[in-house]
Motif scaffolding. Sequence first.
Motif, PDB file in Angstrom:
ATOM      1  N   THR A  43       2.604  23.808 -40.146  1.00  0.00           N
ATOM      2  CA  THR A  43       1.753  22.663 -39.827  1.00  0.00           C
ATOM      3  C   THR A  43       0.964  22.971 -38.561  1.00  0.00           C
ATOM      4  N   THR A  44      -0.335  22.765 -38.603  1.00  0.00           N
ATOM      5  CA  THR A  44      -1.152  22.969 -37.409  1.00  0.00           C
ATOM      6  C   THR A  44      -0.990  21.785 -36.470  1.00  0.00           C
ATOM      7  N   ALA A 348       3.199  14.273 -38.305  1.00  0.00           N
ATOM      8  CA  ALA A 348       3.353  15.408 -39.220  1.00  0.00           C
ATOM      9  C   ALA A 348       4.690  15.329 -39.950  1.00  0.00           C
ATOM     10  N   LYS A 349       5.742  14.993 -39.221  1.00  0.00           N
ATOM     11  CA  LYS A 349       7.065  14.892 -39.836  1.00  0.00           C
ATOM     12  C   LYS A 349       7.129  13.735 -40.837  1.00  0.00           C
ATOM     13  N   THR A 352       5.111  14.812 -44.031  1.00  0.00           N
ATOM     14  CA  THR A 352       5.607  15.983 -44.760  1.00  0.00           C
ATOM     15  C   THR A 352       7.015  15.783 -45.281  1.00  0.00           C
ATOM     16  N   ILE A 547       8.954  20.713 -39.807  1.00  0.00           N
ATOM     17  CA  ILE A 547       7.675  21.421 -39.730  1.00  0.00           C
ATOM     18  C   ILE A 547       7.848  22.688 -38.895  1.00  0.00           C
TER      19      ILE A 547
END
Length: 555
Positions: A43-44, A348-349, A352, A547
């Motif tokens: 993940t960026t 992000a977490k 995802t 991630i």
Amino acid sequence: MHPEHHKPLFALSLFLSLILCVSSSHASNAAALKSQIRRFAPTTLTADTSRLSRGDQAALKKLIEASRIMDSIYLRQVWDGNVALLHRLERDKTRLGQLRLQYFLINMGPWSRLDHNAPFISGVPKRPEEANYYPPDMTKEEFTRWVATLTEDEQEKARGFFTTIRRDNDRHLMIVPYSTEYKELLEPAAQLLQEAASLTENASLKNYLTQRAKAFFSNNYYESDIAWMDLDSPLDVTIGPYEVYMDELFNYKAAFEAFITLRNDEETQKLENFSSYLQEIEDNLPIDPKYRNPKLGASAPIRVVDELYAGGEATPGVKTAAFNLPNDERITREKGSKRVMLKNVQEAKFNTILKPIAKVVVDPRQQSLIAFEPFFTHILAHELMHGLGPHTLTLNGRETTVRQEMKEIGSALEEAKADISSLFALQYLMDKGYIDKEKERQLYVTYLASMFRTVRFGLNDAHGKGMVLQFNYLVDKDGIVFDKSRRSYMVDFEKIKPAVRQLTGEIMTIQAEGNYDRAKTLLKRYSALPAEMQSLLKKLTTIPVDIQPMFPLAH
Ligand code: ZN
């Protein structure tokens, strides 16, 4: 070294390792390594740095370089064979060799953190509980006997955050300050911090970086911790020795880490409003009023930031989404503590991992209640609640702290406290009408899904141990119910509230009494994963566990 504590958990973690498709005996082959690596979704992580001043942009480059040095120190802290092994892995250009290197870097060592620290490289020993902080052949008893022979000042150093314990030529134990132990790495790191300090125009950042550079030489972190508390800068930085989780013998020694971040002003403002209710929550904690703190440390700052780079202990295994520092009670007593929320990491977490998990484990009738906002709010509350409840104690006239008394189980209990008391606190605020009560159901159901997310991290982690305790307790009190026909869990919105209140009271009372034995009994009683939870965990194997950040600004 403490089998009475680790035995029940070990069996569970072994089970978890199996359901996560990994066993140490097969992990040495490429396919197994690939499936271990796949659990981390690349993940960026970045943010828009164009609004930073030119000075801060130049300082940022220096700070990322300094953070890479934290990686090097941390690698040494994990195990005394770690750096040599890394160099060996770097020379191996085979496909298998590259996978080993990749997974080593994810874990910052040869033990798979998601698999009860099972080694994934043959020939390495069991992961040392003492890390590289104490001599490998030292027992807890030897340390305790030795400390009793020291002067009060030396005792404090021996148990302090910033020293390692080594053997002298006569094999006696001795204290080595970090400034000596890691001298050849701390000196260039200090140089970079000083350069960054001269580049930034922000006075508080300049001060923190200057003081921290000094601390790397003097081993006295007090002034720089104070400066960190006062840091108020668009470029928000945390760098140095901080968390004590890796010291599984005593939870005394601090691991080096770095978070280089960009402040998120709008969110920070929102959270500051929230924190204005903290004293009222403390005054209403479900514990004996004599254990409540009549005056919480004033004006503890909260920051919401976006992560630009993370180094040292901030990199391996499960990624930090929020933290609360410093750990030094001298500073928390005077200035409280500061909370830093890594918002881009949390988002992000959530996207995802948590959303796909909820689809599997949460009853279909409650799935529409899964939402990012309560997820974010609970993590925020978790950090705030670390600051509430008992911290410093007087036991039979002796001044001590919860951390000292709870020793190696202190972290697991403290994490469980922060989690469960957050639900208590948010419920309190909703009941009072301070925050929107419409979110009540979302809060509990999203929390239910997030418990599965945490347990998947493995039970060797303080957060994992603390979460199994909470899950079992809430199931025991029927606050969380398994629906046999739908093969999924749901929240009983009436029963979960008293259960949350009761467990909050139980943990905080244990802490207030410094009652190590009662803490052990509680953790042991609720340490076994229910069979229904185990079978659901098996269905989550294709969902990433966490991630793996990529930081474009570091290139
Ligand atoms: Zn925590």
